[in-house]
Design an enzyme around this catalytic site. Structure first.
Site, PDB file in Angstrom:
ATOM      1  N   ASN A  41       0.722  -1.230  -0.112  1.00  0.00           N
ATOM      2  CA  ASN A  41       0.038  -0.263   0.096  1.00  0.00           C
ATOM      3  C   ASN A  41       0.945   1.225  -0.061  1.00  0.00           C
ATOM      4  O   ASN A  41       2.157   1.283   0.482  1.00  0.00           O
ATOM      5  CB  ASN A  41      -1.062   0.062   1.191  1.00  0.00           C
ATOM      6  N   ILE A  42       0.242   2.280  -0.440  1.00  0.00           N
ATOM      7  CA  ILE A  42       1.025   3.601  -0.499  1.00  0.00           C
ATOM      8  C   ILE A  42       1.486   3.985   0.883  1.00  0.00           C
ATOM      9  O   ILE A  42       2.568   4.513   1.119  1.00  0.00           O
ATOM     10  CB  ILE A  42      -0.082   4.867  -1.100  1.00  0.00           C
ATOM     11  N   LYS A  43       0.628   3.767   1.898  1.00  0.00           N
ATOM     12  CA  LYS A  43       1.113   4.236   3.152  1.00  0.00           C
ATOM     13  C   LYS A  43       2.059   3.503   3.604  1.00  0.00           C
ATOM     14  O   LYS A  43       3.018   4.292   4.372  1.00  0.00           O
ATOM     15  CB  LYS A  43      -0.157   3.623   4.128  1.00  0.00           C
ATOM     16  N   GLY A  44       2.569   2.332   3.383  1.00  0.00           N
ATOM     17  CA  GLY A  44       3.729   1.796   3.493  1.00  0.00           C
ATOM     18  C   GLY A  44       4.144   1.462   4.958  1.00  0.00           C
ATOM     19  O   GLY A  44       3.296   0.937   5.593  1.00  0.00           O
ATOM     20  N   PHE A  45       5.586   1.322   5.293  1.00  0.00           N
ATOM     21  CA  PHE A  45       5.673   0.769   6.723  1.00  0.00           C
ATOM     22  C   PHE A  45       7.133   1.657   7.034  1.00  0.00           C
ATOM     23  O   PHE A  45       8.077   1.825   6.321  1.00  0.00           O
ATOM     24  CB  PHE A  45       6.192  -0.508   6.456  1.00  0.00           C
TER      25      PHE A  45
END
Ligand code: B12
Ligand code: B12
Ligand SMILES: Cc1ncc(COP(=O)(O)O)c(C=O)c1O
Ligand SMILES: Cc1ncc(COP(=O)(O)O)c(C=O)c1O
Lengths: 242, 525, 525, 242
Positions: A125-129
């Site tokens: 996801n764009i949100k990432g980590f």
């Protein structure tokens, strides 16, 4: 720096460790002796049984402290070190453009009955980590995230349909080696469905994988605990687009 | 345990009325549809159990045959009891066997035939309902006989070996060690099966299949323990999934005491079709209501994918919706085990007090509900020492805010499904906290404008905002606004469109002459 | 942080006045006696350090020689500086060397000789006092420069390897990990040595010897850390034992920041003679007062041998006595690190709330004192998980009751002296509790007639009873009543008669012409 | 009951244990590999490094879970089982009266610099331990409790003076094997001061002793964690008065 080390409790070289376990025996002096015996087999000498608690009539829980005499040889440590350069999203995009001249296609899924999507979503996801954006953020990567509880045949079909360059699979449930069974099923299915040169790159990830097992499991790479999207993107470029 | 937050009653009423507004169109939708599982549950209530040689339950076989012949929209009852009346078979199992061999044809009876089928089916299903009633009376009797849990919160422990024969001794050990409620965790994947497996099972992954036989075995084992321990030990399992109505029926028949049953969990976390879920949910809750079963809702799950501070109000919103749906289905306040969880990132400053605020808000919004308080999971790591500490502070919030059902946290949460010793250590943790600090509520008085009270008010205000947004949401298809909101990712950050997800093909809009004796009986009372 | 218990000010005043009554005769006794260690401390202040080839300090050598010639009762100063004036040696070390070789004879000077010796000794000791003053100013400067601990409670960690060169990196690591105060635990047995060992040492058992050089090395290392971390890291050691006055002098000279110094610990736990202890204590506290050192008293120890509920009032009683003695010796409120501990058996119902009651009582009785809050030890077991939890609840009491110095508990308390990882885990525990629940005091309001407030009142009442019994106690020898009470086993269940215990032979009743320049200088100001 | 058992995590025979330790190496993938290596040497296979925490720049703390394949053979467990009957105070008194015709004299002390008296007091003082009265309660036993930090020469002198039948010594501090050093010093001194037949019975106790070491330490018996006064009294009678 010396390459031989020992555990450190309180002073250099003291070798001290803590262990705990349950034995299926009622609590008694003999049970404590049994705990001591196990600790000895693990290499603790002296081993101090510092806690023994009966859990019902048939089991006893132990805490043991003691010194191990094993040496840890740092030179002999085998780890799957990153053997490719870590790229920025910009560099990843550029490399794909340059070598593939089209977008790199990635399919992601949790296979089997595993429904833990947070890990694969963290990568995709764009949100990432950990402050890094996920693969969806990369202009030159096309991400198809199939979500959870995807069956292997369905995954193979979609990989064919999407002409996937890489298949990213997450496995979080490990009880009874579920992750290993599922991964093996998956790699076998891809092996059957594709000719070796055409098979998409197979990548699996999850917090309880042993990263050294990729050969055994028939995949190209395993990513463990704390993986970041950038590492994955860089690996894909390294293997597909360079 | 009331009034520590001094919530404004007008605001609270407003929140409830918005939940009603959001929920009512969904109830209507549920009333207008049936599902394969509702119909199979009806057959189960009428006494049809067992499976064919491949393990496919007879209820599935029969349902599929009926559907193939006359469709789902009329319900299974009239075609089935019409066939029996026509002498196609002497009983349901035989009928199912013949049907799956293709040697019976079903029709949709009319007129007097329909009348005859209707009363026959009602008699048959009435038998099942009476068995459920008897089980409920039996529970009351056993509680009177053995005594109830000695205090609240009830201590709720899970077993999850995957093998009913390992689960049983572990559950008995846990009961002996102080558990008031045992939950048997289900195998991964069961919720997506469109049938209920049969028999005693030993091959689950990270949980044991929910089957009637497993229910029976575990309930019998815990009855033994209850006797031994002089207190009634409750048993919990999961209704959620594609077979919610059937599992609810089996739970009633086998005297389970609590069931995981959330109005939206299946939609959000298992990608089950929303309409399917709401229809199944309503029916299953009607059965639970009748069975005297306490439901456990699943708001805690939201906080495993969304942030516990940012999304605190989605928990409250869902609790209000779950409450509305539950009461509409006939459940009483004491049956509403609304869920919430200790999932604020421990690194957030004042995280403990934020937890207190959230937990107290739930307590004061639902003063009579047996709230289910869930332990930290998301921020647990392999540091089992830290994990043990967090669980202790979770227990403390439970004690300070008067939670009713305390799901015991395990230090190995991030590592493995619980070991025997994890459970023992966890119980020791709970006992210490309850015994040592159980009365701390007496001294706990959030300052009226302090962090806790302000935070609680803020969450309630955000809840009202959200509910307001939900009731004004819409989509192009003109679905009920809550469906549109779910499609937008309002809960747990999951986007689930009304026409997506699994199990949609098992839903049918009821025909005008739809008949279901179970619904009739359950709504009668 | 005041008034949560609503203590009756009249009762509080009564308690203090009884403590004064019990303490005053002891002060008198202390004023009337001197000890070998007081005299050796005087020599140390005058600059005499070092030891002979066998490791016997020169101060001991010189003191013994003086005592052999003229006795102890006049003090060491006049005979020594008289000998110097007589040209027996050009400086103290040489004098000590000659004295131990038997080549000097001491006399008790009279008239002008005495006058001359008096002023010379005062000049010499004044040098030491001025060094202590400079060290105190240096501390103030460094705190201003680096900054102080970021919050209360101060986080206090022990190191205890026995080897100063292992202690140093561990202490620095602990500081880096968040410790505000480092205490170097002393080797077993040091407190019974009637001399202070010399030099850097590596051979302690379960602790490292307190020596001037070890003090210096550790202080220098922590100065480095303070600089690195941008906050002044405090250093603690132990004054207690047969050499209290000397160690106090060394601590002042080496800029230690806190010292364990209890009025009765040596008597009760090391069987040191009561008179010796009280005399040494008074002198050492005068030195601490001058040095700006915070004392740590040892009431926590009582609860390791007596029951923490039954004996709670003995802690309060001792705190009041320690306060009285400390103030009489010139210490100010901010220097009174009165001790108490979380030692109620965790199996006692409401144990956590009893701890809250005790801790809050101490807080409200001594609102300006930097209370030292000690972790559980006695009820720690080999179950390190349970231990980690108990330490968390101990930390919580500390946060909720505004304790000032939090001695960090270790999960391995019942197993080993702390490992590096124990300390790291323990700090993580403290940090979690302070960050997550640090503000809980805001919401903590013991019900006026609830368990906590009633318990606190009860302990205070029992304290007054006990103090009342003490001031009316007596023995056949007509000793001060507190001595009689100690002989009866009033504290920590230990019975210690006034003429028993170690070190009595190092005590002398002062002669009429006793002179000690250090006492004069310390009492001047 | 089978005499071969394995640790029990979640199912019979799964062999699961938990361990924790510190290695003197900075945190890195290699450090985690080193932890894995140590776990392997202790017999864990698979070994899962589930937690790795840097402690400052030079040390890393690990938690590892895994399966050990060692078998614990209950038959091979050697424990110092009580090889004498457990008597009531009444029986103890009667036995002493019968066989000695005088009171049995016991001297107790914490030797060396050890000041932990709670343990020896639990055995000697009337108050006792775990609901059992201490030896002072026994009419036919004379107890001389010397308290803490008693030097060995002083202890020997008192034993001679009191004509002690048994000397009971407690040792709680074990850092740098203090308890072993002190016990050896003690038994050697008694060996020198007495002829073998006249030497009083030497008994040591403390929570961290290995009860099997009495021979090595030159004493007649070692009592560990959780000893009760009754056990000690019964042992004394068994060895001196029967
Ligand atoms: C969140 C959660 C859930 C959520 C999942 C929601 C969702 N949509 O994902 C819900 C509540 C639904 C859930 C349910 C269940 N859960 Co769960 N759950 C967790 C929990 C708390 C956190 C997992 C997580 O999100 N971690 C955060 C992510 C970011 O970390 P990660 O997964 O490790 O991913 C990282 C790396 O591993 C890697 N990675 C992961 N995948 C991939 C893939 C690729 C290709 C790459 C490159 C990298 C990569 O990159 C990520 C970023 O660094 C853990 C406990 C814990 N604290 O770990 C239990 C846990 C995983 N759950 C568990 C279980 C058993 C279940 C259930 C089966 C219980 C039951 N019987 O009902 C159910 C059913 C789920 C199912 N069918 O699979 C067990 C698994 C035990 C085991 N070892 O086998 C755990 C460990 C809890 C426990 N101790 O029992 N769970
Ligand atoms: C109470 C206590 C103290 C008290 C002691 C008061 C007193 N009068 O005894 C005080 C506060 C004074 C104290 C001080 C110190 N202590 Co301390 N103390 C403890 C504590 C908390 C409890 C010990 C206890 O009382 N146990 C209860 C008794 C009943 O149990 P027990 O001793 O095991 O005895 C039983 C059996 O072992 C057996 N037994 C014991 N002795 C004997 C003898 C015979 C003949 C027989 C038959 C049986 C027997 O029977 C008893 C009944 O079952 C422990 C931590 C813990 N929780 O265990 C630390 C502990 C023992 N202390 C410790 C230390 C290091 C110290 C100090 C040295 C610290 C310092 N440097 O300042 C000081 C100095 C003491 C000294 N010079 O020895 C360490 C020892 C570490 C090690 N393994 O080497 C411990 C483990 C704490 C720690 N983790 O650091 N301590
Ligand atoms: C309400 C609810 N239903 C069901 C489950 C379990 O899910 P499944 O059996 O579908 O994996 C949970 C998760 O704990 C839940 O909260
Ligand atoms: C006041 C005080 N002094 C000294 C000590 C240490 O004692 P010692 O060094 O005498 O063993 C303690 C114990 O913690 C104490 O509380």
């Amino acid at each position: 720096m010396t390459t031989l080390v020992r555990p450190y409790g309180d002073t250099t070289g003291d070798g001290m460790v803590q262990i705990s376990f349950t034995l299926p025996v009622p609590h008694s002096k003999r049970a404590e002796g049994a705990a001591q015996q196990l600790a000895a087999k693990m290499g603790l000498d002296p081993a101090l049984v510092v806690h023994a608690k009966p859990m019902g009539p048939d089991y006893t829980f132990f805490v043991v402290y003691g010194r191990v005499h094993h040496l840890v040889d740092l030179d002999a440590v085998e780890v799957v070190e990153r053997d490719y350069p870590l790229l920025t999203p910009k560099e990843v995009n550029a490399a794909i453009k340059r070598s593939l001249r089209r977008r790199l296609v990635v399919i992601g899924a949790c296979i089997g009955t595993d429904a833990h999507t947070v890990g694969i979503d963290a990568i995709l996801n764009i949100k990432g980590f950990a402050g890094e954006k996920g693969l969806e953020y990369y202009r030159e990567i096309k991400v198809v995230n199939l979500g959870a509880q995807v069956s292997v045949p369905h995954l193979v079909d979609r990989a064919v349909a999407e002409r996937a360059d890489a298949v990213l699979v997450s496995q979080v449930v490990t009880q009874r080696d579920a992750h290993l069974l599922n991964t093996r099923e998956m790699s076998a299915a891809f092996g059957e469905a594709f000719r070796a040169e055409e098979r998409p790159l197979l990548v699996v990830g999850g917090p309880r994988f042993d990263e050294a097992m990729s050969g055994e499991l028939g995949v190209d790479r395993i990513f463990g605990r704390g993986t970041t999207p950038g590492e994955v993107a860089s690996f894909l470029v390294h293997r597909i687009a360079s | 345990m009331s009034g520590k937050l001094d919530l404004d009653p007008v605001t609270v009423r407003q929140a409830r009325s918005l939940a009603r507004k959001a929920g009512r169109p969904i109830v209507k939708l549920a009333q207008q549809h049936t599902t394969v599982s509702v119909e199979r549950a009806t057959l189960r209530l009428a006494g049809l159990g067992g499976a064919d040689a491949e393990g496919t339950p007879w209820v599935n076989r029969l349902m599929d045959a009926v559907r193939a012949d006359v469709g789902l929209e009329h319900g299974v009852a009239l075609p089935v009891w019409d066939a029996l009346a026509r002498g196609e078979a002497e009983d349901l199992v035989t009928l199912a066997q013949k049907a799956s061999a293709g040697s019976v044809r079903f029709r949709h009876p009319e007129g007097r035939d329909a009348q005859r089928a209707r009363s026959a089916s009602k008699r048959a299903v009435g038998g099942g309902i009476r068995r459920i009633d008897a089980r409920r009376r039996e529970r009351d009797r056993l509680i009177k006989k053995h005594g109830d849990a000695p205090r609240t919160p009830w201590i709720y422990l899970i077993v999850a070996t995957g093998d009913i024969h390992e689960d049983i001794p572990q559950a008995q050990a846990a009961a002996r060690a102080g558990a008031d409620v045992i939950a048997v965790i289900r195998s991964t994947g069961q919720s997506l099966l469109d049938f209920v497996p049969e028999g005693a099972t030993r091959e689950g992954f990270a949980g044991t299949y929910a089957t009637q036989e497993n229910f029976r075995l575990m309930r019998a084992a815990l009855d033994e323990s209850s006797k031994e321990l002089g207190r009634y030990v409750r048993l919990t399992n999961y209704a959620s999934g594609l077979c919610m109505p059937e599992i609810a029926a089996l739970a009633g028949l086998e005297r389970l005491d609590m069931m995981l049953n959330d109005s939206m969990y299946g939609i959000l976390f298992r990608d089950i079709n929303p309409v399917r879920t709401f229809v199944d949910q309503r029916f299953s809750r009607q059965v639970h209501a009748r069975a005297g079963i306490i439901i456990n809702t699943g708001e805690d799950n939201y906080l495993t994918t969304a942030d516990a501070v940012e999304a605190a109000h989605t928990v409250t919103t869902s609790q209000l919706l779950n409450e509305y749906f539950a009461k509409e289905a006939g459940l009483e306040d004491w049956q509403l085990g609304l869920g919430h969880a200790f999932e604020v990132d421990p690194a957030v400053p004042e995280s403990f007090r934020l937890e207190l605020a959230h937990a107290l808000l739930a307590r004061e919004l639902f003063p009579k509900a047996p709230l289910k308080w869930m332990p930290p999971t998301r921020h647990m790591t392999g540091d089992v020492f830290r994990g043990y500490l967090l669980d202790g502070f979770f227990n403390l919030v439970g004690a300070m805010t008067g939670q009713s059902i305390l799901l015991v946290g395990m230090m190995t949460e991030a590592v493995v499904t619980p070991w025997l010793s994890d459970r023992d250590l966890a119980l020791q943790n709970v006992r210490y906290v309850l015994d040592a600090a159980g009365g701390l509520g007496e001294d706990f008085h959030p300052a009226p404008d302090g962090l806790i009270a302000s935070r609680a008010r803020q969450v309630l205000a955000e809840t009202i905002d959200l509910l307001d947004r939900i009731v004004h949401d819409s989509d192009q298809a003109g679905d009920p606004p809550l469906l549109a909101a779910i499609a937008d990712g309002t809960f747990g950050l999951m986007k689930r469109p009304p026409d997506g997800g699994r199990g949609l093909d098992g839903v049918a809009r009821k025909a005008r002459d739809y008949y279901n004796p179970a619904s009739e009986l359950l709504e009668e009372k």
